[in-house]
Design a protein around this motif. Structure first.
Motif, PDB file in Angstrom:
ATOM      1  N   GLU A 200      14.321 -12.347  -1.310  1.00  0.00           N
ATOM      2  CA  GLU A 200      12.999 -12.696  -0.819  1.00  0.00           C
ATOM      3  C   GLU A 200      12.748 -14.188  -0.966  1.00  0.00           C
ATOM      4  OE1 GLU A 200      10.182 -10.460  -3.107  1.00  0.00           O
ATOM      5  OE2 GLU A 200      10.706 -11.472  -4.976  1.00  0.00           O
TER       6      GLU A 200
ATOM      7  N   ASP B 290       7.293 -14.732   0.122  1.00  0.00           N
ATOM      8  CA  ASP B 290       7.397 -13.266   0.064  1.00  0.00           C
ATOM      9  C   ASP B 290       7.199 -12.769  -1.367  1.00  0.00           C
ATOM     10  OD1 ASP B 290       7.898 -13.231   2.734  1.00  0.00           O
ATOM     11  OD2 ASP B 290      10.059 -12.895   2.565  1.00  0.00           O
TER      12      ASP B 290
ATOM     13  N   ARG C 265       4.385 -10.160  -2.540  1.00  0.00           N
ATOM     14  CA  ARG C 265       4.793  -8.896  -3.148  1.00  0.00           C
ATOM     15  C   ARG C 265       4.160  -8.714  -4.521  1.00  0.00           C
ATOM     16  NH1 ARG C 265       8.178  -8.251  -7.077  1.00  0.00           N
ATOM     17  NH2 ARG C 265       9.293 -10.217  -6.766  1.00  0.00           N
TER      18      ARG C 265
ATOM     19  N   ASP D 128       0.501  -7.978  -4.345  1.00  0.00           N
ATOM     20  CA  ASP D 128       0.287  -6.603  -3.910  1.00  0.00           C
ATOM     21  C   ASP D 128       0.575  -5.620  -5.045  1.00  0.00           C
ATOM     22  OD1 ASP D 128      -0.088  -4.325  -2.431  1.00  0.00           O
ATOM     23  OD2 ASP D 128       1.859  -4.428  -1.433  1.00  0.00           O
ATOM     24  N   GLN D 129       1.710  -5.805  -5.712  1.00  0.00           N
ATOM     25  CA  GLN D 129       2.081  -4.873  -6.786  1.00  0.00           C
ATOM     26  C   GLN D 129       1.081  -4.865  -7.935  1.00  0.00           C
ATOM     27  OE1 GLN D 129       6.040  -5.877  -8.046  1.00  0.00           O
ATOM     28  NE2 GLN D 129       7.030  -4.899  -6.286  1.00  0.00           N
TER      29      GLN D 129
ATOM     30  N   LYS E  34      -3.713  -7.512  -0.149  1.00  0.00           N
ATOM     31  CA  LYS E  34      -2.831  -7.883   0.968  1.00  0.00           C
ATOM     32  C   LYS E  34      -3.551  -8.824   1.917  1.00  0.00           C
ATOM     33  CE  LYS E  34      -0.271  -3.638   0.870  1.00  0.00           C
ATOM     34  NZ  LYS E  34       0.357  -2.511   1.451  1.00  0.00           N
TER      35      LYS E  34
END
Lengths: 229, 229
Positions: free
Chosen positions: A52, A56, A60, A63-64, A69
């Motif tokens: 990634e 990215d 990520r 989001d995690q 988002k």
DNA sequence: CCAAAAGTGTTTGACTTACACCCATGC
DNA sequence: GCATGGGTGTAAGTCAAACACTTTTGG
């Protein structure tokens, strides 16, 4: 083939997530889940994975850890002092995220071990994360002086008095509402709604929406919503 | 102890070294000394070593490849696409350096395999180095619109017409010398010398020096030497 | 004396500020 | 009907843009 005789190191992404709740600016922190400094408060961070990019990785991890988002996310600065992490050498690339607190408040508090802290009541943080936050706030002030980036912190519909409070909070200054109104209205960034927000006055203040087109098109242009001094 | 199950990678520093020779902006490039892309033109770069910070790495590499010390050096942006270097994963942290070309021209050409290229006649570069240069030039334009950073490119003594040429070159615009003079003189940044530069006119233009004190103190303040359009 | 670049002065107009004042409405 | 925040109008001041003009000096 590999480059020979070179030191390989971990690369982490740490995100400074900034929100505004109508009164104060807040930063989203998380309790670190692993040693060292387990349970201590920390920025949202994680290691960059094999396949990634940095951007990215930042998306990520955001989001995690929070479920967020498609938010405003911008690379800030990279930190690389040899001993900034006591376990081993880690280079940290920081990102700044700006989000509308209200839209995500419930979700974040319920689903994740994250918490919003007002920027003048931050807990002790791990490593150099305080320095990172300072840098992010300086950058945000700088950028907001010149570009309408603070709109990222607001809900879809907002009033001009709310905007004023937001600017006043970041710059610890008082703004003349009449002059501010005139400037921001002449900027072509706002679309007036028919509805009014009556929560903070009897007369009510009109709601506005951001004109996303002119916002994107003229973002880099220098706007001047703040008074000179 | 180490963090487990994480990918470690190389971290490089690449510096975009920008100069102005009185007519055009130039970038200092070097012929890469090792595979892949050996002999191809490249930014000044190298890997971050075990015990040095990113800033230290940038200074060291600059010194090793060009002999330059104590120059304006600012971190820009980090690049991390997984395959940006075909040999193995490398994260690149870029720095921008601004230097007075004349002071170092001989030294650089004689002692090192480096060469100045005008910014609109760059050779093909390795990896994503063209993107890095684009970003550096954008950043420089942005910064120079607001802050007097371009003085870093000038020799100790310079004239106002030289300053004008420098601004005109970066922004591809024409500047009214009379208005520009007034603005820059009222800024308190310049100290007038008695000497004149007669190389470009019969009458001669007075030399000025930068007032380092007010320069440092007011650097972050927004100056406005350029015309609006 | 003329050409050519350096530098000065002045008018105009746009934009900001400061502030007096009116508006809408719940109590 | 009055207190309170929302919003409009306007005069005064500031600053940048435009541009006519003067200065200097080598040839």
């Amino acid at each position: 083939m590999k480059y020979s005789n070179q030191e390989r190191m971990l690369v982490a992404v740490d995100s400074i997530i900034i929100g505004f709740d109508g009164n104060e600016y807040k930063i989203l922190l998380i309790q670190r889940g692993f040693a060292p400094e387990k349970e201590k408060w920390s920025l949202m961070g994680g290691f960059v994975q094999k396949n990634e990019s940095l951007d990215d990785a930042a998306s990520r991890i955001l989001d995690q850890l929070t479920g967020l988002k498609n938010v405003y996310l911008e690379q800030l600065h990279s930190f690389g002092k040899p001993n900034r992490d006591p376990i081993e050498r880690v280079i940290a690339v920081t990102y700044m995220a700006l989000i509308d607190i209200q839209q995500y408040e419930q979700q974040i508090n319920n689903d994740f071990h994250a918490r919003w802290f007002p920027i003048n009541q931050l807990p002790k943080l791990i490593f150099d994360h305080e320095e990172m936050i300072d840098m992010a706030l300086m950058k945000l002030r700088y950028k907001a002086t010149l570009h309408p980036v603070l709109f990222e912190l607001l809900p879809d519909k907002f009033t001009i008095p709310q905007l004023i409070t937001m600017y006043e909070g970041l710059f610890a200054t008082e703004i003349d509402k009449r002059n501010f109104s005139r400037k921001i209205l002449s900027s072509d960034l706002l679309i007036k709604e028919n509805e009014k927000d009556k929560s903070s006055s009897k007369r009510g203040a009109f709601y506005f929406r951001l004109n996303r087109e002119t916002y994107k098109k003229n973002f880099q242009r220098i706007h001047n919503f703040l008074p000179k001094n």
